[in-house]
Design a protein around this motif. Structure first.
Motif, mmCIF file in Angstrom:
data_model
loop_
_atom_site.group_PDB
_atom_site.id
_atom_site.type_symbol
_atom_site.label_atom_id
_atom_site.label_comp_id
_atom_site.label_asym_id
_atom_site.label_seq_id
_atom_site.Cartn_x
_atom_site.Cartn_y
_atom_site.Cartn_z
ATOM 1 N N SER A 145 7.439 -2.607 -8.561
ATOM 2 C CA SER A 145 8.498 -2.199 -9.432
ATOM 3 C C SER A 145 9.878 -2.754 -9.190
ATOM 4 N N LEU A 146 9.920 -3.394 -7.906
ATOM 5 C CA LEU A 146 11.158 -3.976 -7.378
ATOM 6 C C LEU A 146 11.057 -5.327 -7.667
ATOM 7 N N GLY A 147 9.874 -6.054 -8.021
ATOM 8 C CA GLY A 147 9.982 -7.439 -8.438
ATOM 9 C C GLY A 147 9.080 -8.257 -7.371
ATOM 10 N N TYR A 148 8.455 -7.344 -6.183
ATOM 11 C CA TYR A 148 7.961 -7.897 -5.270
ATOM 12 C C TYR A 148 6.502 -8.491 -5.639
ATOM 13 N N LYS A 149 5.937 -9.728 -5.289
ATOM 14 C CA LYS A 149 4.697 -10.195 -5.831
ATOM 15 C C LYS A 149 3.642 -10.481 -4.669
ATOM 16 N N ILE A 150 2.365 -9.878 -4.795
ATOM 17 C CA ILE A 150 1.338 -9.944 -3.830
ATOM 18 C C ILE A 150 1.042 -11.316 -3.575
ATOM 19 N N THR A 151 1.003 -11.715 -2.397
ATOM 20 C CA THR A 151 0.477 -13.216 -2.229
ATOM 21 C C THR A 151 -0.764 -13.125 -1.473
ATOM 22 N N ILE A 152 -1.070 -12.155 -0.481
ATOM 23 C CA ILE A 152 -2.331 -12.086 -0.142
ATOM 24 C C ILE A 152 -2.694 -10.650 0.126
ATOM 25 N N GLU A 153 -4.125 -10.259 -0.319
ATOM 26 C CA GLU A 153 -4.619 -9.145 0.160
ATOM 27 C C GLU A 153 -5.767 -9.244 0.964
ATOM 28 N N GLU A 154 -5.562 -8.516 2.342
ATOM 29 C CA GLU A 154 -6.328 -8.852 3.273
ATOM 30 C C GLU A 154 -7.512 -7.838 3.367
ATOM 31 N N ASP A 155 -8.731 -8.156 3.670
ATOM 32 C CA ASP A 155 -9.871 -7.150 3.848
ATOM 33 C C ASP A 155 -9.929 -6.577 5.347
ATOM 34 N N ASP A 156 -8.759 -6.539 5.964
ATOM 35 C CA ASP A 156 -8.904 -6.016 7.329
ATOM 36 C C ASP A 156 -8.763 -4.616 7.518
ATOM 37 N N TYR A 157 -8.674 -4.220 8.736
ATOM 38 C CA TYR A 157 -8.951 -2.619 9.302
ATOM 39 C C TYR A 157 -7.795 -1.813 8.445
ATOM 40 N N ASP A 158 -6.585 -2.697 8.384
ATOM 41 C CA ASP A 158 -5.290 -2.199 7.999
ATOM 42 C C ASP A 158 -5.115 -2.063 6.418
ATOM 43 N N GLU A 159 -5.881 -2.783 5.775
ATOM 44 C CA GLU A 159 -5.675 -2.934 4.398
ATOM 45 C C GLU A 159 -4.438 -3.616 4.075
ATOM 46 N N THR A 160 -4.179 -4.686 4.786
ATOM 47 C CA THR A 160 -2.710 -5.246 4.645
ATOM 48 C C THR A 160 -2.680 -5.955 3.220
ATOM 49 N N THR A 161 -1.426 -5.906 2.750
ATOM 50 C CA THR A 161 -1.038 -6.737 1.428
ATOM 51 C C THR A 161 0.484 -7.384 2.007
ATOM 52 N N HIS A 162 0.162 -8.528 1.702
ATOM 53 C CA HIS A 162 1.604 -9.446 1.975
ATOM 54 C C HIS A 162 2.256 -9.610 0.483
ATOM 55 N N MET A 163 3.352 -9.590 0.597
ATOM 56 C CA MET A 163 4.461 -9.547 -0.443
ATOM 57 C C MET A 163 5.717 -10.507 -0.395
#
Length: 168
Positions: A145-163
């Motif tokens: 909602s603040l304009g951040y875009k997903i660059t990578i969604e990892e399938d790691d144990y922590d469900e990390t999403t980079h933006m």
């Protein structure tokens, strides 16, 4: 509710209060106590957020009570995924955006992000990086909602999403 946002001061008592708040929020959200591998910046508050001019920790206060925090600093991670993509010279990174559960849904996090984005622009950064976790229900919708875009969604144990967000 009269919440005021300001930069953390170089006062040992305030620094300790912010650390206590952050570790309390981390215990609530993640169920873990202080872990140097993940929380080195909290223990090194002065080194990471106070001393460098291009970094800052913002604190939201309701009277004398800390109700939220948010840190911004030069990108300093060495993720293989982003070698050559981000640098400390042009990319800021957001850390430790935490809001007390009793103060959520009142726009405090949004205000903190606006303050950090202004800080980043004034410090000469052209973009802001962050990572979050998909198991935090409100995180992705909030950042999008603040304009951040997903660059990578990892399938790691922590469900990390980079933006990332490009600053104008």
């Amino acid at each position: 509710m009269n919440v005021v946002i300001r930069e953390i001061s170089d006062d040992i008592n305030e620094i300790e209060d912010v650390k206590e708040f952050l570790y309390g929020q981390i215990m609530i959200e993640y169920g873990i106590g202080p872990t140097p591998k993940f929380h080195y910046d909290i223990d090194g508050m002065k080194e990471y957020y106070i001393s460098p001019d291009c970094n800052c920790m913002f604190v939201a206060w309701d009277g004398d009570k800390i109700v939220a925090t948010a840190g911004i600093r030069a990108y300093d991670k060495d993720y293989d995924l982003f070698k050559g993509v981000y640098s400390k010279d042009d990319t800021a990174s957001i850390w430790r955006l935490m809001v007390d559960g009793n103060y959520r849904r009142h726009g405090i996090a949004r205000r903190l992000v606006n303050v950090m984005e202004d800080f980043a622009k004034n410090a000469g950064y052209s973009k802001i990086y962050l990572h979050t976790h998909r198991y935090l229900d409100a995180a992705l919708p909030f950042w999008k909602s603040l304009g951040y875009k997903i660059t990578i969604e990892e399938d790691d144990y922590d469900e990390t999403t980079h933006m990332v967000k490009e600053l104008i």
